[in-house]
Every structure is written in structure tokens, then in C-alpha cells.
Write an enzyme that holds these catalytic residues in place. Sequence first.
Site, PDB file in Angstrom:
ATOM      1  N   GLU A  53      52.269   7.695 -16.663  1.00  0.00           N
ATOM      2  CA  GLU A  53      51.906   7.720 -18.361  1.00  0.00           C
ATOM      3  C   GLU A  53      52.501   9.232 -19.102  1.00  0.00           C
ATOM      4  O   GLU A  53      53.074   9.218 -20.031  1.00  0.00           O
ATOM      5  CB  GLU A  53      50.557   7.876 -18.513  1.00  0.00           C
ATOM      6  CG  GLU A  53      50.064   6.372 -17.915  1.00  0.00           C
ATOM      7  CD  GLU A  53      49.382   6.512 -16.674  1.00  0.00           C
ATOM      8  OE1 GLU A  53      48.499   5.792 -16.363  1.00  0.00           O
ATOM      9  OE2 GLU A  53      49.995   7.107 -15.748  1.00  0.00           O
ATOM     10  N   THR A  60      53.992   4.491  26.254  1.00  0.00           N
ATOM     11  CA  THR A  60      55.214   4.592  25.315  1.00  0.00           C
ATOM     12  C   THR A  60      55.982   6.024  25.037  1.00  0.00           C
ATOM     13  O   THR A  60      56.981   6.577  25.500  1.00  0.00           O
ATOM     14  CB  THR A  60      55.077   3.885  23.951  1.00  0.00           C
ATOM     15  OG1 THR A  60      54.834   2.752  24.151  1.00  0.00           O
ATOM     16  CG2 THR A  60      56.637   4.054  23.061  1.00  0.00           C
ATOM     17  N   ALA A  76      60.675  -4.067  19.157  1.00  0.00           N
ATOM     18  CA  ALA A  76      61.937  -4.874  19.523  1.00  0.00           C
ATOM     19  C   ALA A  76      61.697  -5.513  20.805  1.00  0.00           C
ATOM     20  O   ALA A  76      61.264  -5.033  21.619  1.00  0.00           O
ATOM     21  CB  ALA A  76      62.929  -3.857  19.694  1.00  0.00           C
ATOM     22  N   ARG A  89      65.463  10.321  11.587  1.00  0.00           N
ATOM     23  CA  ARG A  89      66.596  10.972  11.881  1.00  0.00           C
ATOM     24  C   ARG A  89      67.795  10.153  11.133  1.00  0.00           C
ATOM     25  O   ARG A  89      68.527  10.691  10.653  1.00  0.00           O
ATOM     26  CB  ARG A  89      66.830  10.960  13.134  1.00  0.00           C
ATOM     27  CG  ARG A  89      65.876  11.814  13.910  1.00  0.00           C
ATOM     28  CD  ARG A  89      66.107  11.874  15.502  1.00  0.00           C
ATOM     29  NE  ARG A  89      66.153  10.518  16.102  1.00  0.00           N
ATOM     30  CZ  ARG A  89      65.116   9.878  16.398  1.00  0.00           C
ATOM     31  NH1 ARG A  89      63.907  10.200  16.088  1.00  0.00           N
ATOM     32  NH2 ARG A  89      65.262   8.766  16.904  1.00  0.00           N
ATOM     33  N   CYS A 134      44.413   7.041 -14.804  1.00  0.00           N
ATOM     34  CA  CYS A 134      43.209   7.784 -14.495  1.00  0.00           C
ATOM     35  C   CYS A 134      42.257   8.625 -15.485  1.00  0.00           C
ATOM     36  O   CYS A 134      42.829   8.734 -16.572  1.00  0.00           O
ATOM     37  CB  CYS A 134      43.847   8.720 -13.528  1.00  0.00           C
ATOM     38  SG  CYS A 134      44.637  10.087 -14.160  1.00  0.00           S
ATOM     39  N   TRP A 181      67.264   0.830  24.868  1.00  0.00           N
ATOM     40  CA  TRP A 181      67.534   0.239  23.516  1.00  0.00           C
ATOM     41  C   TRP A 181      67.807  -1.401  23.730  1.00  0.00           C
ATOM     42  O   TRP A 181      68.663  -1.654  24.426  1.00  0.00           O
ATOM     43  CB  TRP A 181      68.840   0.821  23.227  1.00  0.00           C
ATOM     44  CG  TRP A 181      68.418   2.384  22.627  1.00  0.00           C
ATOM     45  CD1 TRP A 181      69.037   3.399  23.172  1.00  0.00           C
ATOM     46  CD2 TRP A 181      67.552   2.901  21.806  1.00  0.00           C
ATOM     47  NE1 TRP A 181      68.539   4.757  22.768  1.00  0.00           N
ATOM     48  CE2 TRP A 181      67.712   4.324  21.757  1.00  0.00           C
ATOM     49  CE3 TRP A 181      66.786   2.463  20.691  1.00  0.00           C
ATOM     50  CZ2 TRP A 181      67.003   5.316  20.845  1.00  0.00           C
ATOM     51  CZ3 TRP A 181      66.134   3.148  19.789  1.00  0.00           C
ATOM     52  CH2 TRP A 181      66.171   4.540  20.151  1.00  0.00           C
ATOM     53  N   THR A 215      48.923  -1.810  23.288  1.00  0.00           N
ATOM     54  CA  THR A 215      48.223  -1.107  21.963  1.00  0.00           C
ATOM     55  C   THR A 215      48.453  -2.293  20.872  1.00  0.00           C
ATOM     56  O   THR A 215      47.690  -2.530  19.952  1.00  0.00           O
ATOM     57  CB  THR A 215      49.003   0.085  21.447  1.00  0.00           C
ATOM     58  OG1 THR A 215      48.932   1.010  22.428  1.00  0.00           O
ATOM     59  CG2 THR A 215      48.691   0.539  20.113  1.00  0.00           C
ATOM     60  N   LEU A 216      49.744  -2.923  20.918  1.00  0.00           N
ATOM     61  CA  LEU A 216      50.279  -3.780  19.841  1.00  0.00           C
ATOM     62  C   LEU A 216      49.273  -5.103  20.105  1.00  0.00           C
ATOM     63  O   LEU A 216      48.666  -5.576  18.847  1.00  0.00           O
ATOM     64  CB  LEU A 216      51.568  -4.057  20.202  1.00  0.00           C
ATOM     65  CG  LEU A 216      52.609  -3.421  19.386  1.00  0.00           C
ATOM     66  CD1 LEU A 216      53.966  -3.489  20.133  1.00  0.00           C
ATOM     67  CD2 LEU A 216      52.725  -3.303  18.027  1.00  0.00           C
TER      68      LEU A 216
END
Length: 338
Positions: A35, A186, A139, A197, A60, A160, A279-280
Site C-alpha cells: 500500500e 542423505t 528424484a 547455486r 496491517c 544423479w 524422512t520423506l
Amino acid sequence: MGKTYPNPMVGSVIVLNNVIIGEGWHRKAGEPHAEVNAINSVKDKSLLKKATIYVSLEPCSHFGKTPPCANLIVDNSIKNVVVGIIDSNSKVSGAGVKYLKDNGCNVIVGVLEAECKELNKRFFTFHTKKRPYIILKWAETADGFIDKLRNETSENSPNWISNTYSQQLVHKMRAEEQAILVGTVTALNDNPSLTTRSWEGNNPIRIVFDRTLRIPNNYNLFDGNVKTIVLTKNSSNVSFQNKVIYEEIDFNGNVPIQICEVLYKHEIQSVIIEGGKQTLQSFIDESLWDEAFVFVGNTFFGEGLKSPEIKKTPIKIEKISDDILKVYINNFKRLKLF
């Protein structure tokens, strides 16, 4: 995205006779709100008393790093205000609209409300559910593996799976979210930096499990470049390092919920859970997640560590060169703007 934390993303336009005479948005935490920028962009301030200001989130009404926007609207004699959605932050939560109405403004609330909520789903999740917005990401190979089999002689670097375009998209995600979390295995296997990066933007806060403090101090997570939170069983004998914070949790309890409590304590509004499988899967099993991004690479391991399992249908599938990206949403009631 990624530049306003802990503030929400907000946009505003000022209209007179169906013509936009001013516009602005909140660019960065600590800088003027939407605003303020919109009002400052209007060259002839005498037009404001006849204009209507539209703002995607309730103005706010409290003093923080900047003065209240509701006061600024009243001080500039803007009588017509259209608000997309009420702010769920307890510091505002209707107080801004009340101040405007008490000072003679005509206020309309709830215009494109669902879209305004979608824009700040991280902010609203944090303030209403008292936890960060949780994004799962991994992945996997075309034959369903998240990693090769490892042994003591395996190199501490990633195997990868996805292509460079998918990896760049992941770095874009990191720049947009406030934090990123990985498990101990991991961290030990890949020695990740968890930075942006390949994309311009802020590096996320790094969070890592290290129950018995096994991760060596010379690993990338402890390079001092980014704030890092270590979740551990006992922090009494830690050697403190630059930008590293230790938080104790009970690994015999509900770990995902405890993680959310720690992140809420640190005012972290969003987190990418990037690995590993255990973990996932713990977040999936707890149904404690909001979105999931699964990159399926055009690679085959034949054997290895099986990928996590989500028993849902993707809401979106797209090609990224020779990769396939599957996107899942946990709450089907949420607006799906894809």
C-alpha cells in the site's frame, strides 16, 4: 517469492475512473508494504480521496518494521478500499478492516479470496495450522529407486538421477522456500550444500537430522554460509559452529510433529523435505505435507533403495526434457491453480 519472509506477498493498485493511477507490491521484508508503494507511486495525491485502493491482503494495523498501512490509507483520505482476504496473523486478523471502517472508509472484503489465499498459502498455513507449509521433493529412477546401494567404500556424493533442467528447477524451488530439510543418511552419503547455486535468490535455512552427531564438522552443511538447524538427541556436548543451531527432539516420539514445532518456533513458514526415504515416508505416513514434487529420471539402477510411496493421483504431470515431473497435493479442497 522467497524475498518477503516472514511477511506475506502482497500487491496493491489504486484506481480512479477505471484507470490505474498507482500500483505497488511488497518487495522485501523490512521494506515498505504494498500500500505504501502504491500510494507513493501516485503523482497527484489530491486524486486519492476520489480513488479506490485494491489490496490482496488486509492492510496491517500494527507497528512493526514499518508503520501501519491502515493508518496510511486513512491519512491519505482514501475512502474506498477493496480487500482480497483477511490477514490470519493474530496481530492483524480483522483489526485493519475495523480501523478503516471506524475512520469512515467503505471496505469490501473477499474479492478473489481463493486466489489471494493461494498466493500466500505458506503464510496462512503457518498462522492457522501453527506449522510450516510442507513440500516433499525427491528424484527417482524410471524403475523406482531413489539411490544406489551404498557401502563403506562408496563415495560421499549424489547419484544423479534427474537432468540438469530438473536440477535447476529444484534450485528455483529452494530460492522460493524458507527452509530445506534432509536426514542423516542423505547428509552423510551426499555431503550436500542445499544452496541455490543454479538459480538467483536466497539460500534456504538448512535443517538436518543428526541424532548422535555423526556428521563431520567439515561437511558442507557446516560451512557457515547459511543458517543451519541440527535436530539431535542430545546437544550437551556439541562444538558450536558459525550459524549452526542445535535443537533437541525425542526420536522415540512423533518426529514429524516435533519438527513442525521446532520450525514454528524459528518462524519458518515453508520447508522442502528433500530426503532421505525414511524422512520423506515419515511425513507421508503422518499425512503431514501439502505438496509433493517427484522427478522421474530417464535412468535405471536395477537395484537400490526404493523410493517413497504416495498413494495419491498426481494433479499434474509434465515433461522436463527426458524427465517426468509428477506434482501431488495433499488437500484436495485447496484451490488448484495449475
